[in-house]
Design a protein around this motif. Structure first.
Motif: not given
Length: 209
Positions: A19-25, A95-101, A109-117, A135-139
């Protein structure tokens, strides 16, 4: 309706990812015009804090039959959009780990870069996104301090923000993901995105005219 739409997403949910992918497109500036709230199964600490605020977690765990249906359905939807999809195996996820990250990433200011990773790791490779190394690698991929991203789950201020997100979900009667709320309108699920866009996009375009 002058209020901005709210979209509740979860790294756990493949329907949320699609859904988020389609919305952003469909709406290239959706990340600036929609308010995004993370939503996840809270751990004991978060759940207790949510209850202390008077909130509840409406989501009910799905049956094995529904889980198997979702597996086949989301793979079909991904194929229709030309996406390769891996199905991760979640064993005792925190699930706290990725969502709070993600909340930490938004502050930087890097919400969507992290979301995409994170979504690339989970749905592209089938990685365990509740593993600190993932999570470290995504960060790192998002240009963030990996140790600060991991530490977000233990940061009292970010914890409070996380509880606030789940409390807003409680007030909005969120019971499943993805969930869009705009004024009195509510749209649940990937297949309701077009209905949301039909209602909201003319208003958005009028505001930008």
């Amino acid at each position: 309706m002058s209020r901005r739409p709210r979209l509740y997403f979860s790294f756990r949910s493949p329907y949320s990812w699609l859904t988020v992918l389609r919305l952003r497109e469909a709406v290239p500036d959706a990340c600036e015009t929609v308010d995004f709230f993370p939503y996840w199964d809270p751990d004991e600490q978060t759940g207790r804090a949510l209850a202390e605020r008077g909130g509840e977690f409406h989501y009910i765990q799905m049956s094995r039959a529904k889980h198997l249906y979702m597996l086949l359905d989301t793979k079909r939807l991904a194929q229709q959009q030309g996406l390769a999809m891996a199905w991760p195996i979640d064993v005792d996820p925190w699930w706290e780990l990725p969502h709070l990250a993600w909340l930490y990433a938004r502050r930087q200011g890097r919400a969507w870069e992290f979301y995409d990773a994170v979504t690339e790791a989970r749905w592209g490779r089938g990685d365990n996104i509740c593993d600190p190394e993932v999570v470290r690698a995504a960060a790192r991929q998002a240009g963030l301090d990996p140790e600060a991203a991991i530490a977000a789950a233990g940061d009292p201020d970010i914890r409070a923000e996380a509880v606030g997100s789940l409390y807003q979900a409680y007030l909005d009667d969120v019971f499943g993901i993805p969930y869009l709320k705009w004024g009195r309108h509510r749209f649940w699920g990937f297949d309701r995105l077009d209905a949301f866009l039909d209602a909201w996009r003319p208003v958005l375009q009028g505001a930008n005219a």
